[in-house]
Write a protein that holds these residues in place. Structure first.
Motif, PDB file in Angstrom:
ATOM      1  N   MET A  42       0.844  -1.191   0.000  1.00 45.72           N
ATOM      2  CA  MET A  42       0.000   0.000   0.000  1.00 45.72           C
ATOM      3  C   MET A  42       0.875   1.236   0.000  1.00 45.72           C
ATOM      4  O   MET A  42       2.079   1.147   0.255  1.00 45.72           O
ATOM      5  CB  MET A  42      -0.956  -0.015   1.194  1.00 45.72           C
ATOM      6  N   HIS A  43       0.265   2.368  -0.304  1.00 49.44           N
ATOM      7  CA  HIS A  43       1.039   3.612  -0.340  1.00 49.44           C
ATOM      8  C   HIS A  43       1.094   4.297   1.017  1.00 49.44           C
ATOM      9  O   HIS A  43       1.960   5.137   1.246  1.00 49.44           O
ATOM     10  CB  HIS A  43       0.497   4.549  -1.423  1.00 49.44           C
ATOM     11  N   LYS A  44       0.216   3.925   1.945  1.00 51.81           N
ATOM     12  CA  LYS A  44       0.253   4.432   3.319  1.00 51.81           C
ATOM     13  C   LYS A  44      -0.182   3.323   4.268  1.00 51.81           C
ATOM     14  O   LYS A  44      -1.277   2.787   4.137  1.00 51.81           O
ATOM     15  CB  LYS A  44      -0.691   5.631   3.502  1.00 51.81           C
ATOM     16  N   LEU A  45       0.670   2.984   5.208  1.00 50.85           N
ATOM     17  CA  LEU A  45       0.307   2.001   6.227  1.00 50.85           C
ATOM     18  C   LEU A  45      -0.602   2.657   7.259  1.00 50.85           C
ATOM     19  O   LEU A  45      -0.469   3.852   7.535  1.00 50.85           O
ATOM     20  CB  LEU A  45       1.558   1.467   6.926  1.00 50.85           C
ATOM     21  N   PRO A  46      -1.526   1.889   7.845  1.00 51.47           N
ATOM     22  CA  PRO A  46      -2.383   2.454   8.889  1.00 51.47           C
ATOM     23  C   PRO A  46      -1.555   2.861  10.109  1.00 51.47           C
ATOM     24  O   PRO A  46      -0.670   2.124  10.535  1.00 51.47           O
ATOM     25  CB  PRO A  46      -3.336   1.308   9.250  1.00 51.47           C
ATOM     26  N   ARG A  47      -1.869   4.026  10.644  1.00 52.29           N
ATOM     27  CA  ARG A  47      -1.151   4.546  11.810  1.00 52.29           C
ATOM     28  C   ARG A  47      -2.143   5.043  12.857  1.00 52.29           C
ATOM     29  O   ARG A  47      -3.269   5.379  12.549  1.00 52.29           O
ATOM     30  CB  ARG A  47      -0.206   5.671  11.409  1.00 52.29           C
ATOM     31  N   THR A  48      -1.669   5.077  14.096  1.00 50.90           N
ATOM     32  CA  THR A  48      -2.485   5.599  15.194  1.00 50.90           C
ATOM     33  C   THR A  48      -2.421   7.123  15.179  1.00 50.90           C
ATOM     34  O   THR A  48      -1.686   7.720  14.383  1.00 50.90           O
ATOM     35  CB  THR A  48      -1.967   5.083  16.548  1.00 50.90           C
ATOM     36  N   ALA A  49      -3.144   7.747  16.096  1.00 52.06           N
ATOM     37  CA  ALA A  49      -3.135   9.213  16.201  1.00 52.06           C
ATOM     38  C   ALA A  49      -1.741   9.742  16.530  1.00 52.06           C
ATOM     39  O   ALA A  49      -1.402  10.874  16.185  1.00 52.06           O
ATOM     40  CB  ALA A  49      -4.136   9.668  17.254  1.00 52.06           C
ATOM     41  N   THR A  50      -0.907   8.905  17.168  1.00 52.15           N
ATOM     42  CA  THR A  50       0.460   9.319  17.501  1.00 52.15           C
ATOM     43  C   THR A  50       1.459   8.898  16.428  1.00 52.15           C
ATOM     44  O   THR A  50       2.664   8.920  16.660  1.00 52.15           O
ATOM     45  CB  THR A  50       0.883   8.749  18.868  1.00 52.15           C
ATOM     46  N   MET A  51       0.946   8.478  15.276  1.00 49.51           N
ATOM     47  CA  MET A  51       1.736   8.109  14.092  1.00 49.51           C
ATOM     48  C   MET A  51       2.528   6.817  14.240  1.00 49.51           C
ATOM     49  O   MET A  51       3.413   6.533  13.455  1.00 49.51           O
ATOM     50  CB  MET A  51       2.665   9.256  13.656  1.00 49.51           C
ATOM     51  N   LYS A  52       2.200   6.016  15.232  1.00 45.88           N
ATOM     52  CA  LYS A  52       2.802   4.684  15.329  1.00 45.88           C
ATOM     53  C   LYS A  52       2.033   3.755  14.405  1.00 45.88           C
ATOM     54  O   LYS A  52       0.852   3.962  14.130  1.00 45.88           O
ATOM     55  CB  LYS A  52       2.726   4.160  16.765  1.00 45.88           C
ATOM     56  N   LEU A  53       2.699   2.713  13.919  1.00 45.61           N
ATOM     57  CA  LEU A  53       2.017   1.738  13.076  1.00 45.61           C
ATOM     58  C   LEU A  53       0.887   1.100  13.870  1.00 45.61           C
ATOM     59  O   LEU A  53       1.075   0.678  15.012  1.00 45.61           O
ATOM     60  CB  LEU A  53       3.000   0.684  12.581  1.00 45.61           C
ATOM     61  N   ASP A  54      -0.280   1.038  13.280  1.00 48.73           N
ATOM     62  CA  ASP A  54      -1.478   0.498  13.938  1.00 48.73           C
ATOM     63  C   ASP A  54      -1.542  -1.007  13.678  1.00 48.73           C
ATOM     64  O   ASP A  54      -2.093  -1.470  12.686  1.00 48.73           O
ATOM     65  CB  ASP A  54      -2.718   1.208  13.408  1.00 48.73           C
ATOM     66  N   ARG A  55      -0.991  -1.785  14.595  1.00 50.14           N
ATOM     67  CA  ARG A  55      -0.897  -3.236  14.419  1.00 50.14           C
ATOM     68  C   ARG A  55      -2.268  -3.903  14.345  1.00 50.14           C
ATOM     69  O   ARG A  55      -2.446  -4.878  13.641  1.00 50.14           O
ATOM     70  CB  ARG A  55      -0.044  -3.852  15.520  1.00 50.14           C
ATOM     71  N   ARG A  56      -3.250  -3.377  15.061  1.00 51.35           N
ATOM     72  CA  ARG A  56      -4.599  -3.956  14.996  1.00 51.35           C
ATOM     73  C   ARG A  56      -5.217  -3.748  13.624  1.00 51.35           C
ATOM     74  O   ARG A  56      -5.814  -4.656  13.067  1.00 51.35           O
ATOM     75  CB  ARG A  56      -5.497  -3.353  16.071  1.00 51.35           C
ATOM     76  N   ALA A  57      -5.069  -2.559  13.077  1.00 45.77           N
ATOM     77  CA  ALA A  57      -5.600  -2.288  11.726  1.00 45.77           C
ATOM     78  C   ALA A  57      -4.841  -3.111  10.695  1.00 45.77           C
ATOM     79  O   ALA A  57      -5.437  -3.600   9.725  1.00 45.77           O
ATOM     80  CB  ALA A  57      -5.494  -0.802  11.410  1.00 45.77           C
ATOM     81  N   ILE A  58      -3.553  -3.299  10.906  1.00 46.64           N
ATOM     82  CA  ILE A  58      -2.760  -4.102   9.975  1.00 46.64           C
ATOM     83  C   ILE A  58      -3.197  -5.565  10.042  1.00 46.64           C
ATOM     84  O   ILE A  58      -3.367  -6.219   9.026  1.00 46.64           O
ATOM     85  CB  ILE A  58      -1.246  -3.913  10.256  1.00 46.64           C
ATOM     86  N   ALA A  59      -3.412  -6.078  11.257  1.00 41.95           N
ATOM     87  CA  ALA A  59      -3.883  -7.459  11.409  1.00 41.95           C
ATOM     88  C   ALA A  59      -5.230  -7.643  10.714  1.00 41.95           C
ATOM     89  O   ALA A  59      -5.491  -8.685  10.094  1.00 41.95           O
ATOM     90  CB  ALA A  59      -3.976  -7.838  12.881  1.00 41.95           C
ATOM     91  N   ALA A  60      -6.083  -6.630  10.778  1.00 40.03           N
ATOM     92  CA  ALA A  60      -7.405  -6.710  10.141  1.00 40.03           C
ATOM     93  C   ALA A  60      -7.310  -6.836   8.616  1.00 40.03           C
ATOM     94  O   ALA A  60      -8.195  -7.386   7.978  1.00 40.03           O
ATOM     95  CB  ALA A  60      -8.242  -5.486  10.515  1.00 40.03           C
ATOM     96  N   LEU A  61      -6.216  -6.374   8.040  1.00 38.83           N
ATOM     97  CA  LEU A  61      -6.009  -6.511   6.577  1.00 38.83           C
ATOM     98  C   LEU A  61      -5.914  -7.971   6.150  1.00 38.83           C
ATOM     99  O   LEU A  61      -6.149  -8.286   4.993  1.00 38.83           O
ATOM    100  CB  LEU A  61      -4.725  -5.791   6.155  1.00 38.83           C
ATOM    101  N   PHE A  62      -5.566  -8.855   7.075  1.00 38.44           N
ATOM    102  CA  PHE A  62      -5.335 -10.257   6.740  1.00 38.44           C
ATOM    103  C   PHE A  62      -6.458 -11.172   7.212  1.00 38.44           C
ATOM    104  O   PHE A  62      -6.349 -12.376   7.101  1.00 38.44           O
ATOM    105  CB  PHE A  62      -3.998 -10.717   7.334  1.00 38.44           C
ATOM    106  N   ARG A  63      -7.545 -10.606   7.725  1.00 33.37           N
ATOM    107  CA  ARG A  63      -8.659 -11.430   8.191  1.00 33.37           C
ATOM    108  C   ARG A  63      -9.746 -11.485   7.151  1.00 33.37           C
ATOM    109  O   ARG A  63      -9.933 -10.694   6.323  1.00 33.37           O
ATOM    110  CB  ARG A  63      -9.217 -10.882   9.491  1.00 33.37           C
TER     111      ARG A  63
END
Length: 148
Positions: A127-148
């Protein structure tokens, strides 16, 4: 063996064991879990984010570092997904250069050329932008949801 947590029943904590054949000391693990009020143990993953794939311990950061070496990849994150046969398998989400066109197979092969084959992700989402939290950290929960 005996087991214990440093939390109240129902709360998630780090599991420790005491194995009488080894000695009387408590042995810390990196396993997260909880013991319910009936004494049943439920595991919730690991403190260190390690992926246990068929008995092999994989470091997600090591795989992500290799993916970042690819010229089309700006950022990468690797997580473990549950697998009925192997326990867990690695999957990756990568942020690619705007004009890049890279396929999943190419990125998996790139990892296999630099690490043992069992480190290669079973799926890669580009993707051109990975999901991030409000503090700009990678959002691991949103990333995990990409594979469900």
């Amino acid at each position: 063996p005996d087991g214990r947590f440093w939390t109240e029943p129902g709360a998630i904590g780090t599991l420790e064991f005491r194995v009488h054949r080894v000695g009387s000391d408590w042995i810390a693990t990196n396993d997260l879990g909880h013991i319910d009020h009936d004494g049943f143990l439920t595991l919730h993953g690991r403190v260190d984010d390690a992926i246990i794939r068929g008995g092999f311990k994989l470091a997600p950061d090591k795989i992500a570092d290799v993916l970042r070496e690819h010229p089309a990849v700006l950022e990468a994150v690797v997580i473990g997904l549950a697998d009925d046969r192997l326990g867990q398998v690695p999957v990756a989400a990568v942020e690619i250069v705007e004009e890049a066109n890279v396929e999943q197979a190419e990125l998996c092969e790139f990892v296999k050329q630099r690490l043992p084959a069992y480190f290669a992700p079973v799926a890669v989402r580009t993707m051109h932008k990975l999901p991030r939290t409000a503090t700009m950290k990678l959002d691991r929960r949103a990333i995990a949801a990409l594979f469900r």
